[in-house]
Design an enzyme around this catalytic site. Structure first.
Site, PDB file in Angstrom:
ATOM      1  N   SER A 171       0.837  -1.204   0.000  1.00 18.36           N
ATOM      2  CA  SER A 171       0.000   0.000   0.000  1.00 18.36           C
ATOM      3  C   SER A 171       0.869   1.250   0.000  1.00 18.36           C
ATOM      4  CB  SER A 171      -0.882  -0.062   1.264  1.00 18.36           C
ATOM      5  OG  SER A 171      -1.478   1.182   1.523  1.00 18.36           O
ATOM      6  N   ASP A 216       5.660  -7.372   2.619  1.00 18.15           N
ATOM      7  CA  ASP A 216       4.598  -6.754   3.410  1.00 18.15           C
ATOM      8  C   ASP A 216       3.964  -7.834   4.283  1.00 18.15           C
ATOM      9  OD1 ASP A 216       2.858  -3.852   2.909  1.00 18.15           O
ATOM     10  OD2 ASP A 216       1.912  -5.410   4.145  1.00 18.15           O
ATOM     11  N   ASP A 247       6.285  -9.961   8.185  1.00 15.45           N
ATOM     12  CA  ASP A 247       5.895  -9.109   9.308  1.00 15.45           C
ATOM     13  C   ASP A 247       7.186  -8.585   9.921  1.00 15.45           C
ATOM     14  OD1 ASP A 247       5.211  -7.979  11.697  1.00 15.45           O
ATOM     15  OD2 ASP A 247       4.185  -9.749  12.509  1.00 15.45           O
ATOM     16  N   ASN A 289      10.174   0.918   5.174  1.00 14.36           N
ATOM     17  CA  ASN A 289       9.011   1.775   4.946  1.00 14.36           C
ATOM     18  C   ASN A 289       7.772   1.341   5.722  1.00 14.36           C
ATOM     19  OD1 ASN A 289       7.052   3.465   3.071  1.00 14.36           O
ATOM     20  ND2 ASN A 289       6.364   1.337   2.977  1.00 14.36           N
ATOM     21  N   TYR A 312       4.134   7.367  18.395  1.00 13.58           N
ATOM     22  CA  TYR A 312       4.491   7.474  16.975  1.00 13.58           C
ATOM     23  C   TYR A 312       5.646   8.458  16.806  1.00 13.58           C
ATOM     24  CZ  TYR A 312       3.712   7.952  11.891  1.00 13.58           C
ATOM     25  OH  TYR A 312       3.847   7.968  10.518  1.00 13.58           O
ATOM     26  N   LYS A 341       9.388   7.733  15.464  1.00 16.25           N
ATOM     27  CA  LYS A 341       9.910   8.386  14.262  1.00 16.25           C
ATOM     28  C   LYS A 341      11.150   9.217  14.582  1.00 16.25           C
ATOM     29  CE  LYS A 341       7.010   6.899  11.104  1.00 16.25           C
ATOM     30  NZ  LYS A 341       7.490   5.904  10.115  1.00 16.25           N
TER      31      LYS A 341
HETATM   32  N1  NAD Z   1       0.868   8.797   4.933  1.00 19.64           N
HETATM   33  C1  NAD Z   1       1.503   9.760   5.529  1.00 19.64           C
HETATM   34  O1  NAD Z   1       1.033  10.878   5.526  1.00 19.64           O
HETATM   35  C2  NAD Z   1       2.828   9.504   6.217  1.00 19.64           C
HETATM   36  C3  NAD Z   1       3.542  10.603   6.683  1.00 19.64           C
HETATM   37  C4  NAD Z   1       4.765  10.413   7.290  1.00 19.64           C
HETATM   38  C5  NAD Z   1       5.278   9.139   7.399  1.00 19.64           C
HETATM   39  N2  NAD Z   1       4.565   8.090   6.956  1.00 19.64           N
HETATM   40  C6  NAD Z   1       5.217   6.759   7.059  1.00 19.64           C
HETATM   41  O2  NAD Z   1       5.311   6.229   5.767  1.00 19.64           O
HETATM   42  C7  NAD Z   1       5.390   4.818   5.845  1.00 19.64           C
HETATM   43  C8  NAD Z   1       4.422   4.200   4.860  1.00 19.64           C
HETATM   44  O3  NAD Z   1       3.111   4.463   5.261  1.00 19.64           O
HETATM   45  P1  NAD Z   1       1.937   4.768   4.235  1.00 19.64           P
HETATM   46  O4  NAD Z   1       1.516   6.150   4.504  1.00 19.64           O
HETATM   47  O5  NAD Z   1       2.304   4.385   2.899  1.00 19.64           O
HETATM   48  O6  NAD Z   1       0.815   3.849   4.880  1.00 19.64           O
HETATM   49  P2  NAD Z   1       0.005   2.617   4.332  1.00 19.64           P
HETATM   50  O7  NAD Z   1      -0.837   2.196   5.448  1.00 19.64           O
HETATM   51  O8  NAD Z   1      -0.600   2.943   3.014  1.00 19.64           O
HETATM   52  O9  NAD Z   1       1.123   1.526   4.076  1.00 19.64           O
HETATM   53  C9  NAD Z   1       1.782   0.896   5.131  1.00 19.64           C
HETATM   54  C10 NAD Z   1       2.095  -0.516   4.732  1.00 19.64           C
HETATM   55  O10 NAD Z   1       2.835  -1.091   5.796  1.00 19.64           O
HETATM   56  C11 NAD Z   1       2.353  -2.411   5.997  1.00 19.64           C
HETATM   57  N3  NAD Z   1       2.639  -2.881   7.346  1.00 19.64           N
HETATM   58  C12 NAD Z   1       2.061  -2.490   8.488  1.00 19.64           C
HETATM   59  N4  NAD Z   1       2.536  -3.188   9.514  1.00 19.64           N
HETATM   60  C13 NAD Z   1       3.457  -4.037   9.014  1.00 19.64           C
HETATM   61  C14 NAD Z   1       4.293  -5.035   9.575  1.00 19.64           C
HETATM   62  N5  NAD Z   1       4.269  -5.285  10.891  1.00 19.64           N
HETATM   63  N6  NAD Z   1       5.104  -5.699   8.756  1.00 19.64           N
HETATM   64  C15 NAD Z   1       5.123  -5.468   7.446  1.00 19.64           C
HETATM   65  N7  NAD Z   1       4.341  -4.564   6.839  1.00 19.64           N
HETATM   66  C16 NAD Z   1       3.532  -3.856   7.632  1.00 19.64           C
HETATM   67  C17 NAD Z   1       0.892  -2.312   5.717  1.00 19.64           C
HETATM   68  O11 NAD Z   1       0.332  -3.594   5.429  1.00 19.64           O
HETATM   69  C18 NAD Z   1       0.843  -1.364   4.532  1.00 19.64           C
HETATM   70  O12 NAD Z   1       0.884  -2.047   3.324  1.00 19.64           O
HETATM   71  C19 NAD Z   1       5.115   4.467   7.283  1.00 19.64           C
HETATM   72  O13 NAD Z   1       6.317   4.232   7.963  1.00 19.64           O
HETATM   73  C20 NAD Z   1       4.483   5.715   7.819  1.00 19.64           C
HETATM   74  O14 NAD Z   1       4.657   5.826   9.198  1.00 19.64           O
HETATM   75  C21 NAD Z   1       3.360   8.233   6.370  1.00 19.64           C
END
Ligand code: NAD
Ligand code: PLP
Lengths: 467, 259
Positions: free
Chosen positions: B23, B44, B70, B97, B163, B167
Site C-alpha cells: 500500500s 509486506d 511481518d 518503509n 508514533y 519516528k
Molecule cells: N501517509 C503519511 O502521511 C505519512 C507521513 C509520514 C510518514 N509516513 C510513514 O510512511 C510509511 C508508509 O506508510 P503509508 O503512509 O504508505 O501507509 P500505508 O498504510 O498505506 O502503508 C503501510 C504498509 O505497511 C504495511 N505494514 C504495516 N505493519 C506491518 C508489519 N508489521 N510488517 C510489514 N508490513 C507492515 C501495511 O500492510 C501497509 O501495506 C510508514 O512508515 C508511515 O509511518 C506516512
C-alpha cells in the site's frame, strides 16, 4: 466529525475546520475569518479548557448561564436517568408528564410572579416571543385588540427572534434585519453615567425617565400600549443597574395606563443579584416573567414564561369561543430538560446558593470597585455576581474611545491571555462568574483582569488601535 | 575531481528490498524502482496486497518478487533477507518503509500496548532489517539504506507521542549508523514525509485534508506517495554517494511554514 486518535496526524484541528461549516451566532464575522475561533473542549467547576489544553476561569459563566459550574455529576445523572425512563413526551393536546409538572410547581413556589403557571420553551428568545404572543392573545380575549404595543429600553437585551429581537434595543440586532417590527417602541436606558444630563441627580434622572415613558404612552394612546419589558439589571447592554427608585417610578406610570410589566429574569433570575430573583433586588412588581439560562445552569436548553392564574383563566374562557390555544413548541416542557432543571434548582437549594451568591457577590462588588481609580476606568457598576468596568478615554469628561479602536475587545483578549474569560460589550468589560465562585476564585479573576487591564492601558498609551 | 557524468544516476540492475509494499508509499516505491530497472524484493505483512503490487510490476514487464513479511518478527526478517539475497545474488538497497499509526493519550488505558506495537514496527524493525542486510550490503558497490521516518520525528501532533517517539528514534538510528557505517561507504538516510495520501491518512475526509494542507503546508496540498518514492529513489542512486545522515523532509513545506 471527530477522528479516532490514530487518525489525528495531518488532520486539521477543530478551529482549522470551523470556518468551512459553521455560521457563528452574534459574531464579528470578518474578525473571525481573520483570527479563527477559540475552541473550548471541556469544563470543570468554574474552569474550562481549550483544545490546546489551556485553562481559563469562565468569568462570564458561558453566556451568563452556567450558575452551578461545569461537570456536576448529579445533573448528568438526572439527564441520563430521564433519558432512560422517558426521553420524550409532550404537553400538547392534554398530554402531561411528571418532570414538567414538578418543575412548574417549583417555579410557582419560588418564582417572581405570585400564583403563576409555567409555559416552557427552550431559550430566552422564545420565552420573550411567547410573552408578546400571550399578551396579544390576552388583550384580544379581553376585547381590546388595539392594545398591542410593547415598550422596551434602548440597550435592553431580550433575545433575537422576531418579537424578542424587536424588544432588544441594540443596533446590531436591528440594523439590516428589518427590525423592530411596527408594534415596538424604545425608551431611554436607565444608565445615569451615560444618559444623565450634566448636573442631573439620579432622582431627577429617574423622574425624567418616568415622564418620558408617560409621555410616550400618552402619545401612542394608552389603549394601544400593552406591556413594558425590562431586565432588572440590564445584562448584554452593558450591565446597567438602574438608579434607586427607578422601578417604583416606572411602575406608577404603568399602573396608571394599565400596562403590564414583563420581567425578563433570563440573566438576573436564580440568585445572580444576590436575591432569588432580580425583581426582588430591584423593587419590581412584575405581571409576568421570563426565566431561562440558570434555570438549568445551561446543562440543557430550557426556558419558562411565568403567567399568573388570572391570565390563564382568560385564555380558558377564550377557548370556549376560539377553540384550540394555538401556541406551543415540540420541546415545550421536554422531560429531560425539565428533569435536569428541577435537579439544578434542588442543588441550588441544597447548597444554599442564593445566600452564597449574596455573600460572595458583596465581596466581588467590593473587589471590582478597587478598579474605580484605574486610569482607564470610567465607571464600575454591578450588583451581586454581575458586574462591569466601563473603559473611557477621559475619566473627567467621560469621553469614550472611538469604536474602531476596539479597546474593550483588546482588554478582553488580554484577559483571555491571562486565563480569564470576560466579555467586552463595547468598551465595557462584563463579569458574571458562576454562582459557585469562592472568595479566592474572585481574587484570582480580579487579579487576572487587573493584569489584562494594565496591559490595555500600556497599549492605549502607546497609541494601540489608533489608525 | 571525478566528472559528475561518470557517476551513475540509475538503479538499474540493483537489488532493492522494500518493506510495506502492499500500500501507499511502499507500493509506489516498489513500482518506481522496478520501472527504473531495479530488481525489487517487495515485502509486506499483507500477503495478498504485496502479491498484487508485484503482479502489477510484472504486468509492466519489470522485475519483482513478493515476500510476506511481518517486520515485527525478527526471525522472519533474517530468513527473508537471506532469501532475497539468494534469489537476486546480493542486496544493494534497503528501504524501511512499513508502518502503522497508533495514537492515543499518554494516560490512556491502551498506551502501553500501543507503545510496544509502535516502537516494534516503526523502530526496532529497522535495526533488525539493517543488521540482517548488512553482510550483503557490504558486498555492494553502492550500498544504500533509506528509512522512512516522518515530519512527526521533527515536530509532533498531540495524542501521538509513541508514533512521534518512534519516528524521532528512526532519525537517531539513521544518524548513528550513517556515522558508524560511513567508513564502509554505506550511506544511511531517512525521509520525513509530511501529509501524504495513503491508507494511513485515508480516514481524514477530503475536505479536512484540504483545510489542513492549505493552512499548514507551503504547497497548499497533500502529497502523493509517488512524490515520496522519488525522494527515496534519489537517495539510492549511486550518484548520491556523498549524502548520508540526512533527514530529508518531503512534506510540501510543512516544516518550514510559519504562518
Ligand atoms: N501517509 C503519511 O502521511 C505519512 C507521513 C509520514 C510518514 N509516513 C510513514 O510512511 C510509511 C508508509 O506508510 P503509508 O503512509 O504508505 O501507509 P500505508 O498504510 O498505506 O502503508 C503501510 C504498509 O505497511 C504495511 N505494514 C504495516 N505493519 C506491518 C508489519 N508489521 N510488517 C510489514 N508490513 C507492515 C501495511 O500492510 C501497509 O501495506 C510508514 O512508515 C508511515 O509511518 C506516512
Ligand atoms: C435578559 C435576556 N433575555 C433574553 C435572552 C435571550 O436568550 P436566548 O439567547 O436563550 O434566546 C438573553 C440572552 O442573553 C438575555 O440576556
Amino acid at each position: 466529525m471527530s477522528l479516532p486518535a490514530e487518525a489525528t496526524v495531518f488532520a486539521p484541528s477543530t478551529s482549522d475546520r470551523d470556518h468551512l461549516s459553521v455560521l457563528h451566532p452574534t459574531t464579528d464575522l470578518p474578525a473571525l475569518r481573520r483570527d479563527g475561533p477559540l475552541v473550548i473542549e471541556r469544563g470543570q467547576g468554574i474552569r474550562v479548557w481549550d483544545e490546546d489544553g489551556r485553562e481559563y476561569i469562565e468569568g462570564l459563566a458561558g453566556l451568563w448561564c452556567t450558575a452551578l459550574g461545569y461537570g456536576v455529576e448529579e445533573l448528568a445523572e438526572a439527564a441520563a436517568e430521564q433519558i432512560r425512563k422517558l426521553s420524550f413526551s409532550h404537553l400538547f393536546a392534554g398530554r402531561s408528564h411528571e418532570p414538567a409538572v414538578a418543575l412548574a410547581e417549583k417555579l410557582r413556589e419560588i418564582g417572581p410572579v405570585p400564583n403563576a403557571k409555567a409555559f416552557f420553551g427552550t431559550s430566552g428568545s422564545d420565552a420573550n416571543d411567547t410573552q408578546v404572543k400571550l399578551i396579544w392573545y390576552y388583550n384580544n380575549a379581553l376585547g381590546r385588540p388595539e392594545k398591542k404595543k410593547i415598550i422596551s429600553r434602548r440597550r435592553g437585551y431580550h433575545g433575537v427572534s422576531l418579537a424578542a429581537g424587536s424588544m432588544t434595543g441594540l443596533p446590531p440586532f436591528h440594523k439590516s434585519f428589518d427590525l423592530p417590527l411596527p408594534q415596538f417602541r424604545h425608551v431611554t436606558c436607565p444608565h445615569h453615567y451615560r444618559e444623565g444630563e450634566p448636573g442631573e441627580t439620579e432622582a431627577e434622572f429617574t423622574a425624567r425617565l418616568a415622564a418620558e415613558l408617560d409621555e410616550l404612552i400618552r402619545a401612542e394612546g394608552p389603549e394601544t400600549v400593552a406591556a413594558f419589558i425590562a431586565e432588572p439589571v440590564l445584562g448584554a447592554g452593558g450591565v446597567v443597574v438602574p438608579p434607586e427608585g427607578y422601578y417604583p417610578a416606572i411602575q406608577k406610570v404603568l399602573d396608571e395606563h394599565d400596562v403590564l410589566l414583563i420581567d425578563d429574569e433570563v440573566i438576573c433570575g436564580f440568585g445572580r443579584l444576590g436575591t432569588p430573583f432580580g425583581a426582588e433586588a430591584m423593587g419590581m412588581r412584575p405581571d409576568t416573567a421570563s426565566v431561562a439560562k440558570a434555570l438549568s445552569s445551561a446543562y440543557v436548553p430550557i426556558s419558562a414564561v411565568l403567567v399568573p392564574d388570572g391570565m390563564v383563566d382568560v385564555f380558558v374562557e377564550a377557548g370556549e369561543r376560539w377553540g384550540v390555544f394555538g401556541h406551543g413548541f415540540t420541546y415545550t416542557g421536554h422531560p429531560v430538560c425539565a428533569a435536569v432543571a428541577l435537579k439544578a434548582l434542588e442543588l441550588m437549594e441544597e447548597r444554599d446558593l442564593f445566600a452564597h451568591a449574596d455573600r460572595v457577590g458583596r465581596y466581588f462588588q467590593a473587589g471590582l470597585r478597587r478598579f474605580a481609580d484605574h486610569p482607564l476606568v470610567g465607571e464600575v457598576r454591578g450588583r451581586g455576581l454581575l458586574g462591569a468596568c466601563e473603559l473611557v478615554a477621559d475619566r473627567g469628561t467621560r469621553e469614550a474611545f472611538p469604536v474602531q479602536r476596539g479597546v474593550g475587545t483588546y482588554c478582553m483578549n488580554r484577559c483571555l491571555d491571562h486565563g480569564v474569560i470576560l466579555r467586552a460589550l463595547g468598551d465595557t468589560v462584563a463579569f458574571c462568574p458562576p454562582l459557585i465562585v469562592t472568595e479566592s476564585d474572585i481574587d484570582e479573576i480580579l487579579e487576572r483582569f487587573g493584569r489584562g487591564l494594565d496591559e490595555t492601558l500600556a497599549w492605549v498609551e502607546a497609541g494601540g488601535g489608533a489608525s | 575531481m571525478t566528472e559528475l557524468t561518470t557517476l551513475s544516476r540509475s538503479v538499474a540492475g540493483k537489488t532493492a528490498l522494500i518493506t510495506g509494499c502492499a500500500s501507499g508509499m511502499g507500493r509506489a516505491t516498489a513500482k518506481l524502482f522496478a520501472a527504473e530497472g531495479a530488481n525489487v524484493a517487495a515485502t509486506d505483512i499483507n500477503a495478498d496486497g504485496v502479491r498484487a503490487t508485484v503482479a502489477e510490476i510484472r504486468a509492466a514487464g519489470r522485475e519483482a518478487t513478493a515476500w510476506t513479511l511481518d517486520v515485527g518478527d525478527g526471525d522472519a526478517i533474517r530468513r527473508v533477507v537471506d532469501e532475497v539475497a539468494d534469489r537476486y545474488g546480493g542486496l544493494d538497497i534497503l528501504v524501511n518503509n512499513a508502518g502503522i499509526s497508533r495514537g492515543g493519550p499518554i494516560d490512556g488505558d491502551e498506551y502501553e500496548v500501543r507503545w510496544q506495537e509502535t516502537v516494534n514496527v516503526l523502530l526496532t524493525a529497522h535495526q533488525r532489517t539493517i543488521r540482517a542486510a548488512l553482510p550483503y550490503l557490504r558486498k555492494s558497490d553502492s550500498p544504500r539504506i533509506v528509512n522512512i521516518a516522518s515530519t512527526e520525528g521533527l515536530g509532533a501532533t498531540a495524542m501521538n507521542s509513541a508514533y512521534s517517539a518512534a519516528k524521532t528514534g528512526v532519525i537517531g538510528l539513521t544518524r548513528g549508523l550513517a556515522v558508524e557505517l560511513g567508513k564502509e561507504g554505506i550511506t544511511v538516510n531517512c525521509i520525513c514525509p509530511g501529509p501524504i495520501r495513503t491508507a494511513m491518512t485515508e480516514r481524514i475526509p477530503e475536505e479536512h485534508k484540504q483545510i489542513y494542507a492549505r493552512r499548514r503546508t507551503a504547497l497548499r496540498r497533500y502529497g502523493d506517495p509517488e512524490e515520496v518514492a522519488h525522494g527515496t529513489l534519489h537517495l539510492c542512486l549511486p550518484a548520491s554517494s556523498f549524502i548520508t545522515g540526512v533527514a530529508l523532509p518531503v512534506d510540501g513545506g510543512l516544516t518550514v511554514r510559519r504562518a
